[in-house]
Design a protein around this motif. Sequence first.
Motif, PDB file in Angstrom:
ATOM      1  N   PHE A   4       0.846  -1.204   0.000  1.00 13.63           N
ATOM      2  CA  PHE A   4       0.000   0.000   0.000  1.00 13.63           C
ATOM      3  C   PHE A   4       0.880   1.253   0.000  1.00 13.63           C
ATOM      4  O   PHE A   4       1.256   1.750   1.057  1.00 13.63           O
ATOM      5  N   SER A   5       1.225   1.698  -1.179  1.00 11.91           N
ATOM      6  CA  SER A   5       2.100   2.862  -1.279  1.00 11.91           C
ATOM      7  C   SER A   5       1.329   4.043  -1.879  1.00 11.91           C
ATOM      8  O   SER A   5       0.695   3.915  -2.928  1.00 11.91           O
ATOM      9  N   LYS A   7       2.572   6.733  -3.032  1.00 11.87           N
ATOM     10  CA  LYS A   7       3.274   7.204  -4.234  1.00 11.87           C
ATOM     11  C   LYS A   7       2.808   6.406  -5.469  1.00 11.87           C
ATOM     12  O   LYS A   7       2.521   6.976  -6.527  1.00 11.87           O
ATOM     13  N   THR A   8       2.710   5.087  -5.302  1.00 10.55           N
ATOM     14  CA  THR A   8       2.258   4.234  -6.414  1.00 10.55           C
ATOM     15  C   THR A   8       0.824   4.579  -6.791  1.00 10.55           C
ATOM     16  O   THR A   8       0.477   4.642  -7.972  1.00 10.55           O
ATOM     17  N   PHE A   9       0.009   4.798  -5.736  1.00 14.99           N
ATOM     18  CA  PHE A   9      -1.409   5.096  -5.986  1.00 14.99           C
ATOM     19  C   PHE A   9      -1.568   6.390  -6.781  1.00 14.99           C
ATOM     20  O   PHE A   9      -2.289   6.429  -7.785  1.00 14.99           O
ATOM     21  N   ARG A  11       0.592   7.851  -8.661  1.00 11.72           N
ATOM     22  CA  ARG A  11       1.154   7.681 -10.001  1.00 11.72           C
ATOM     23  C   ARG A  11       0.164   6.953 -10.921  1.00 11.72           C
ATOM     24  O   ARG A  11      -0.060   7.343 -12.058  1.00 11.72           O
ATOM     25  N   LYS A  12      -0.471   5.922 -10.368  1.00 11.12           N
ATOM     26  CA  LYS A  12      -1.402   5.130 -11.203  1.00 11.12           C
ATOM     27  C   LYS A  12      -2.723   5.846 -11.428  1.00 11.12           C
ATOM     28  O   LYS A  12      -3.416   5.581 -12.409  1.00 11.12           O
ATOM     29  N   ASP A  16      -5.557   5.842 -14.317  1.00 11.33           N
ATOM     30  CA  ASP A  16      -6.790   5.100 -14.020  1.00 11.33           C
ATOM     31  C   ASP A  16      -8.011   5.975 -13.734  1.00 11.33           C
ATOM     32  O   ASP A  16      -9.102   5.429 -13.560  1.00 11.33           O
ATOM     33  N   PHE A  19     -11.478   5.275 -15.208  1.00  7.75           N
ATOM     34  CA  PHE A  19     -12.209   4.104 -14.683  1.00  7.75           C
ATOM     35  C   PHE A  19     -12.995   4.466 -13.418  1.00  7.75           C
ATOM     36  O   PHE A  19     -14.130   4.019 -13.225  1.00  7.75           O
ATOM     37  N   TYR A  20     -12.372   5.274 -12.548  1.00 11.48           N
ATOM     38  CA  TYR A  20     -13.059   5.710 -11.320  1.00 11.48           C
ATOM     39  C   TYR A  20     -14.292   6.547 -11.674  1.00 11.48           C
ATOM     40  O   TYR A  20     -15.371   6.355 -11.114  1.00 11.48           O
ATOM     41  N   SER A  23     -17.039   4.330 -13.496  1.00 11.93           N
ATOM     42  CA  SER A  23     -17.716   3.404 -12.583  1.00 11.93           C
ATOM     43  C   SER A  23     -18.726   4.148 -11.711  1.00 11.93           C
ATOM     44  O   SER A  23     -19.802   3.619 -11.420  1.00 11.93           O
ATOM     45  N   ALA A  24     -18.394   5.388 -11.302  1.00 16.55           N
ATOM     46  CA  ALA A  24     -19.335   6.168 -10.488  1.00 16.55           C
ATOM     47  C   ALA A  24     -20.579   6.506 -11.309  1.00 16.55           C
ATOM     48  O   ALA A  24     -21.713   6.355 -10.835  1.00 16.55           O
ATOM     49  N   LEU A  26     -21.691   4.883 -13.908  1.00 10.21           N
ATOM     50  CA  LEU A  26     -22.400   3.621 -14.166  1.00 10.21           C
ATOM     51  C   LEU A  26     -23.273   3.235 -12.964  1.00 10.21           C
ATOM     52  O   LEU A  26     -24.426   2.815 -13.130  1.00 10.21           O
ATOM     53  N   ALA A  27     -22.724   3.403 -11.758  1.00 14.42           N
ATOM     54  CA  ALA A  27     -23.475   3.060 -10.540  1.00 14.42           C
ATOM     55  C   ALA A  27     -24.727   3.925 -10.425  1.00 14.42           C
ATOM     56  O   ALA A  27     -25.814   3.417 -10.116  1.00 14.42           O
TER      57      ALA A  27
ATOM     58  N   ILE B  55     -26.101   3.646  -4.220  1.00 11.66           N
ATOM     59  CA  ILE B  55     -25.136   4.247  -5.160  1.00 11.66           C
ATOM     60  C   ILE B  55     -23.786   4.393  -4.470  1.00 11.66           C
ATOM     61  O   ILE B  55     -22.744   4.031  -5.031  1.00 11.66           O
ATOM     62  N   THR B  58     -22.173   0.964  -4.027  1.00  8.97           N
ATOM     63  CA  THR B  58     -21.704   0.418  -5.309  1.00  8.97           C
ATOM     64  C   THR B  58     -20.440   1.145  -5.769  1.00  8.97           C
ATOM     65  O   THR B  58     -19.504   0.504  -6.256  1.00  8.97           O
ATOM     66  N   ILE B  59     -20.423   2.472  -5.583  1.00  5.62           N
ATOM     67  CA  ILE B  59     -19.219   3.226  -5.956  1.00  5.62           C
ATOM     68  C   ILE B  59     -18.042   2.758  -5.098  1.00  5.62           C
ATOM     69  O   ILE B  59     -16.928   2.572  -5.604  1.00  5.62           O
ATOM     70  N   PHE B  62     -16.885  -0.539  -6.519  1.00  7.31           N
ATOM     71  CA  PHE B  62     -16.187  -0.339  -7.790  1.00  7.31           C
ATOM     72  C   PHE B  62     -14.794   0.262  -7.555  1.00  7.31           C
ATOM     73  O   PHE B  62     -13.796  -0.231  -8.081  1.00  7.31           O
ATOM     74  N   TRP B  63     -14.766   1.352  -6.771  1.00  5.28           N
ATOM     75  CA  TRP B  63     -13.491   2.039  -6.549  1.00  5.28           C
ATOM     76  C   TRP B  63     -12.512   1.153  -5.782  1.00  5.28           C
ATOM     77  O   TRP B  63     -11.321   1.129  -6.086  1.00  5.28           O
ATOM     78  N   ILE B  66     -11.184  -1.363  -8.279  1.00  3.55           N
ATOM     79  CA  ILE B  66     -10.204  -0.754  -9.211  1.00  3.55           C
ATOM     80  C   ILE B  66      -8.887  -0.520  -8.469  1.00  3.55           C
ATOM     81  O   ILE B  66      -7.810  -0.853  -8.967  1.00  3.55           O
ATOM     82  N   TYR B  67      -9.003   0.053  -7.232  1.00  5.67           N
ATOM     83  CA  TYR B  67      -7.787   0.331  -6.453  1.00  5.67           C
ATOM     84  C   TYR B  67      -7.023  -0.965  -6.169  1.00  5.67           C
ATOM     85  O   TYR B  67      -5.812  -1.051  -6.374  1.00  5.67           O
ATOM     86  N   ASN B  71      -3.409  -1.567  -7.769  1.00  5.27           N
ATOM     87  CA  ASN B  71      -2.338  -1.219  -6.822  1.00  5.27           C
ATOM     88  C   ASN B  71      -1.858  -2.422  -5.999  1.00  5.27           C
ATOM     89  O   ASN B  71      -0.983  -3.148  -6.478  1.00  5.27           O
ATOM     90  N   PRO B  72      -2.404  -2.677  -4.799  1.00  3.84           N
ATOM     91  CA  PRO B  72      -1.805  -3.729  -3.950  1.00  3.84           C
ATOM     92  C   PRO B  72      -1.813  -5.123  -4.569  1.00  3.84           C
ATOM     93  O   PRO B  72      -0.828  -5.846  -4.466  1.00  3.84           O
TER      94      PRO B  72
END
Lengths: 204, 162
Positions: A4-5, A7-9, A11-12, A16, A19-20, A23-24, A26-27, B55, B58-59, B62-63, B66-67, B71-72
């Motif tokens: 769980f970094s 810095k990586t988060f 950067r990505k 990404d 997608f976030y 997805s919001a 879409l929900a 909502i 679900t978010i 989803f999030w 994705i995370y 990531n991990p």
Amino acid sequence: MNLFSKKTFTRKLTYDWPFYLLSALLAIVFWRGAFGLLHRYKFYEKVELFVAASLEDTSLSKVIRKQMDDEPLKSFEINQALPNDHTFLPKLHNVGYNYSDLLILPSSVYENVLCDEVFLEINDSLINDYLDEEKTFYKCNDLNYGLLIRNSSQTSWLDDFINFDIEESYYLFISGASKNIGNLGNFQTPEYDLALKCLKVLLK
Amino acid sequence: MIEVIKQKESFLHSKQKLQKLIIYYVIFSLILLSLITTFFLMSTENYLILLIVNIALTISLFWGSIYLFTNPFKTALSYYKFFKDLNDGSLSQSYVLFKEHKLEKILKQDLEYFVIVVNEKNNDNLYEREVYSLYQLDDFPLNKLVKIETFGNVLIKYEEIK
């Protein structure tokens, strides 16, 4: 082993973030649709009125629902179409005859309609059960099909909401394809007669 | 020989971490999904609050997904793949002089490495090269000749030569 970094988060996230965001969205779209579908009004909870005139005040459906307070009427929808509009006939055939429970039509329209094919005959038992005073009917082959709403000599409380043509006579018809007229129409739904209960309110 | 990475132990550790992540994800997803389904089915005609709650849940799902998978989980999978390859592969040996241990980490294929600058003698020429290490070296043998064993240029073992 650090999984769980921050810095990586961060950067990505630059790659990404769509997608976030998607997805919001879409929900939100999915749940709005799903809840709407689950709680949509059943056919026996709503009445649809087709009016061949322009609507002046859209609060009419609210007023009617208020007057039908004791009944399980959750929605009163009004579909309007102008007889001199070139899309009127398709609207009348699709929306009016197929999906509406009640129709308010002017003489220029109903005189060209084969009443026995699309409208419900207003017989004595219907008059006794759902109407409480003498009414003027539109007759076709000596049978009653329409109930007079207004003409040049008779006004209606609906004048405040619907822009009637004063030179025409308007009658209220009951669609034979309605599921809210008990078992009098094409469907055998004896326990659902909301459309017939609305007659009194519309004709008062 | 000082082992920077204990091969078997590291492989098993990375495998365990990956399994743990998957199990936690499945449990949390199932909890969220059951809450979402319950709220949806028990909703009445005044469903605005439950709609907002669903909502939001679900978010979150989803999030979170994705995370986790960008990531991990991705990092854990990279560790697992690296240690698995290390277990199955063979190490390359070289003799170098340790010059510098950089403390700033670099990111390579989802893994963070420390950079060690070394001098390597080859055909009477002295070359400078970089070796990567997953962990910071405690007793860094500065300017000393060492025998190193690497895997894909990642330092696995080293030994001071007297």
